[in-house]
Design an enzyme around this catalytic site. Structure first.
Site, PDB file in Angstrom:
ATOM      1  N   HIS A  16       4.923  -7.052   1.632  1.00 31.48           N
ATOM      2  CA  HIS A  16       5.033  -6.711   0.128  1.00 31.48           C
ATOM      3  C   HIS A  16       3.669  -5.831  -0.260  1.00 31.48           C
ATOM      4  O   HIS A  16       2.618  -6.664  -0.676  1.00 31.48           O
ATOM      5  CB  HIS A  16       5.220  -8.000  -0.715  1.00 31.48           C
ATOM      6  CG  HIS A  16       5.565  -7.656  -1.969  1.00 31.48           C
ATOM      7  ND1 HIS A  16       6.310  -8.751  -2.768  1.00 31.48           N
ATOM      8  CD2 HIS A  16       5.269  -6.897  -2.938  1.00 31.48           C
ATOM      9  CE1 HIS A  16       6.303  -8.306  -3.921  1.00 31.48           C
ATOM     10  NE2 HIS A  16       5.916  -7.135  -4.033  1.00 31.48           N
ATOM     11  N   HIS A  18       3.371  -2.107  -2.080  1.00 32.75           N
ATOM     12  CA  HIS A  18       3.458  -0.960  -2.731  1.00 32.75           C
ATOM     13  C   HIS A  18       2.628   0.211  -2.676  1.00 32.75           C
ATOM     14  O   HIS A  18       1.455   0.088  -3.096  1.00 32.75           O
ATOM     15  CB  HIS A  18       3.882  -0.830  -4.576  1.00 32.75           C
ATOM     16  CG  HIS A  18       4.972  -2.193  -4.625  1.00 32.75           C
ATOM     17  ND1 HIS A  18       6.200  -1.641  -4.870  1.00 32.75           N
ATOM     18  CD2 HIS A  18       4.757  -3.104  -4.759  1.00 32.75           C
ATOM     19  CE1 HIS A  18       6.877  -2.876  -5.259  1.00 32.75           C
ATOM     20  NE2 HIS A  18       5.789  -4.257  -5.017  1.00 32.75           N
ATOM     21  N   HIS A 196      13.071  -7.626  -5.006  1.00 34.55           N
ATOM     22  CA  HIS A 196      11.978  -8.353  -5.940  1.00 34.55           C
ATOM     23  C   HIS A 196      12.823  -9.252  -6.776  1.00 34.55           C
ATOM     24  O   HIS A 196      14.046  -8.755  -7.306  1.00 34.55           O
ATOM     25  CB  HIS A 196      11.339  -7.591  -6.952  1.00 34.55           C
ATOM     26  CG  HIS A 196      10.193  -6.746  -6.137  1.00 34.55           C
ATOM     27  ND1 HIS A 196      10.092  -5.896  -5.201  1.00 34.55           N
ATOM     28  CD2 HIS A 196       8.746  -6.643  -6.451  1.00 34.55           C
ATOM     29  CE1 HIS A 196       8.976  -5.491  -5.003  1.00 34.55           C
ATOM     30  NE2 HIS A 196       8.024  -5.971  -5.628  1.00 34.55           N
ATOM     31  N   GLU A 199      10.289 -13.161 -10.034  1.00 38.73           N
ATOM     32  CA  GLU A 199       8.627 -12.892 -10.324  1.00 38.73           C
ATOM     33  C   GLU A 199       8.803 -13.151 -11.734  1.00 38.73           C
ATOM     34  O   GLU A 199       8.040 -14.100 -12.094  1.00 38.73           O
ATOM     35  CB  GLU A 199       8.371 -11.458 -10.070  1.00 38.73           C
ATOM     36  CG  GLU A 199       6.856 -11.121 -10.540  1.00 38.73           C
ATOM     37  CD  GLU A 199       6.461  -9.584 -10.365  1.00 38.73           C
ATOM     38  OE1 GLU A 199       7.216  -8.674 -10.366  1.00 38.73           O
ATOM     39  OE2 GLU A 199       5.282  -9.333 -10.368  1.00 38.73           O
ATOM     40  N   ASP A 277       0.973  -6.842  -2.832  1.00 39.64           N
ATOM     41  CA  ASP A 277       1.398  -5.937  -4.001  1.00 39.64           C
ATOM     42  C   ASP A 277       0.977  -4.603  -4.201  1.00 39.64           C
ATOM     43  O   ASP A 277       1.279  -3.852  -3.827  1.00 39.64           O
ATOM     44  CB  ASP A 277       1.531  -6.958  -5.073  1.00 39.64           C
ATOM     45  CG  ASP A 277       2.738  -6.903  -5.906  1.00 39.64           C
ATOM     46  OD1 ASP A 277       3.616  -5.963  -5.485  1.00 39.64           O
ATOM     47  OD2 ASP A 277       2.767  -7.589  -6.930  1.00 39.64           O
ATOM     48  N   ASP A 278       0.082  -5.011  -5.152  1.00 39.28           N
ATOM     49  CA  ASP A 278      -0.651  -3.373  -5.485  1.00 39.28           C
ATOM     50  C   ASP A 278      -2.096  -3.753  -5.415  1.00 39.28           C
ATOM     51  O   ASP A 278      -2.815  -4.015  -6.683  1.00 39.28           O
ATOM     52  CB  ASP A 278      -0.207  -3.257  -7.160  1.00 39.28           C
ATOM     53  CG  ASP A 278       1.450  -2.957  -7.042  1.00 39.28           C
ATOM     54  OD1 ASP A 278       1.880  -2.022  -6.631  1.00 39.28           O
ATOM     55  OD2 ASP A 278       1.873  -4.059  -7.492  1.00 39.28           O
TER      56      ASP A 278
END
Ligand code: HPA
Ligand code: ZN
Length: 335
Positions: A16, A18, A196, A199, A277-278
């Site tokens: 996961h 991005h 996703h 969340e 994630d980011d």
């Protein structure tokens, strides 16, 4: 061995992540100058100072703005190279990487530009570092289902580079049911599916992702915890959750890491994984996520090995590569 070196040495997969969320302020600034794209920030420090989020949307606004500096094939290659180097340093042996084509096509940057940039960087990193990787093409759920179908069609010439489709961006109010046709088209072409869900959105979005989209993993999924029957299903079907603990605290899904449900769900038998994630926006790459959770939730080394094992089991890997990585993990755990 210190906990820090133990978690960074664990052979693991990242599932996961991005790629647009790995754009560090330094590279953002450099690309804004290289490509003459104005940023509303005067310095790298100002960029970092803007990373105070109150929810998912407040992050997404800044994240899409930052991605505007990515214009040329080389920019996408530089971004991918920087990520894969950091991932390899954190023990990532295989990464399944999200990209958001609509963030780029909407600005006139087309598939050939980013797909070629990604491919060359992925090839070089595999050769130099032994890290394997795959791409997951995400549809932006704040845009219509029709736009997702058009995006899938535009990806046609590059589908051999795409392993799976995913669904991201603003969750609440944009349920999985809007993207059935795009997912159907992708699965008809043999692509795998993730989404996703849960969340910020309700547990029903997780069920929708599984039942109407055919998702094989749920990205985040933390709100499954509100529905006991759903948790039982996730356990029974061993559906992986790709959790991102530092992201959840930054976007205020949980107030603190200590209140995160990762350990509780792991103990209930859910196939939980840890991911970043980011990372350029949320203050840490995958190793930092493992370490922070280990400290906040008092994870044992056995828990950490199980989380790494879950990541390898949940990856869309050819069985031979999976066996090789699981055996690397077992050797590491035994040493
Ligand atoms: N959720 C939804 N969309 C996203 C995320 C996320 O955590 N990161 C990048 N796009
Ligand atoms: Zn995400």
């Amino acid at each position: 061995m210190t906990l820090d070196s133990f978690v960074r040495g664990l052979p693991k997969a990242e599932l996961h992540l991005h790629i647009e969320g790995t754009l560090e302020p330094e590279l953002m600034f450099e690309l804004s100058e290289r490509n003459q794209i104005a940023l509303p920030f005067a310095s790298v420090d100002e960029i970092r100072a803007a990373y105070e989020f109150t929810d998912l949307q407040s992050f997404l606004d800044i994240y899409y703005q930052g991605a505007a500096v990515l214009v040329h094939e080389q920019d996408f290659a530089d971004l991918m190279t920087a990520y894969l180097r950091r991932a390899a340093a954190d023990g990532v042996r295989h990464a399944e990487i999200f990209f958001d084509p609509q963030t780029h096509t909407e600005r006139g940057v087309g598939f050939p530009v980013f797909m070629k940039g990604f491919a060359s960087a992925q090839r070089d990193a595999e050769e130099a570092l032994g890290i394997t990787s795959a791409l997951i093409m995400c549809f932006l759920r704040h845009l219509p289902g029709e736009a997702a179908i058009e995006t899938f069609q535009a990806a046609g010439p590059y589908l051999q580079q795409v392993q799976a489709v995913g669904l991201d961006s603003s969750e609440v109010g944009n349920p999985p049911e809007l993207f059935v046709a795009a997912y159907q088209a992708a699965r008809d072409q043999g692509l795998r599916a993730v989404a996703h869900a849960g969340e910020e959105g309700p547990p029903s979005y997780i069920e929708g992702a599984l039942d109407v989209l055919g998702a094989e993993r749920i990205d985040h999924g933390v709100r499954a915890d509100e529905d006991d029957a759903l948790i039982e299903r996730l356990v029974a079907e061993q559906i992986p959750l790709t959790m991102c603990p530092l992201s959840n605290v930054k976007l205020r899904v949980f107030d603190t890491l200590a209140s995160h449900n990762l350990k509780r769900l792991l103990d209930r038998g859910v196939r939980v994984t840890i991911n970043s994630d980011d990372p350029a926006y949320f203050g840490g790459y995958v190793g930092d996520n493992y370490l922070a959770v280990a400290e906040a939730l008092d994870l044992s080394r056995e828990d950490l090995v199980l989380l790494a094992r879950n990541s390898l089991e949940a990856a869309f890997l050819p069985e031979e590569r999976r066996r090789q990585l699981v055996s690397e993990l077992e050797d590491y755990a035994a040493s």
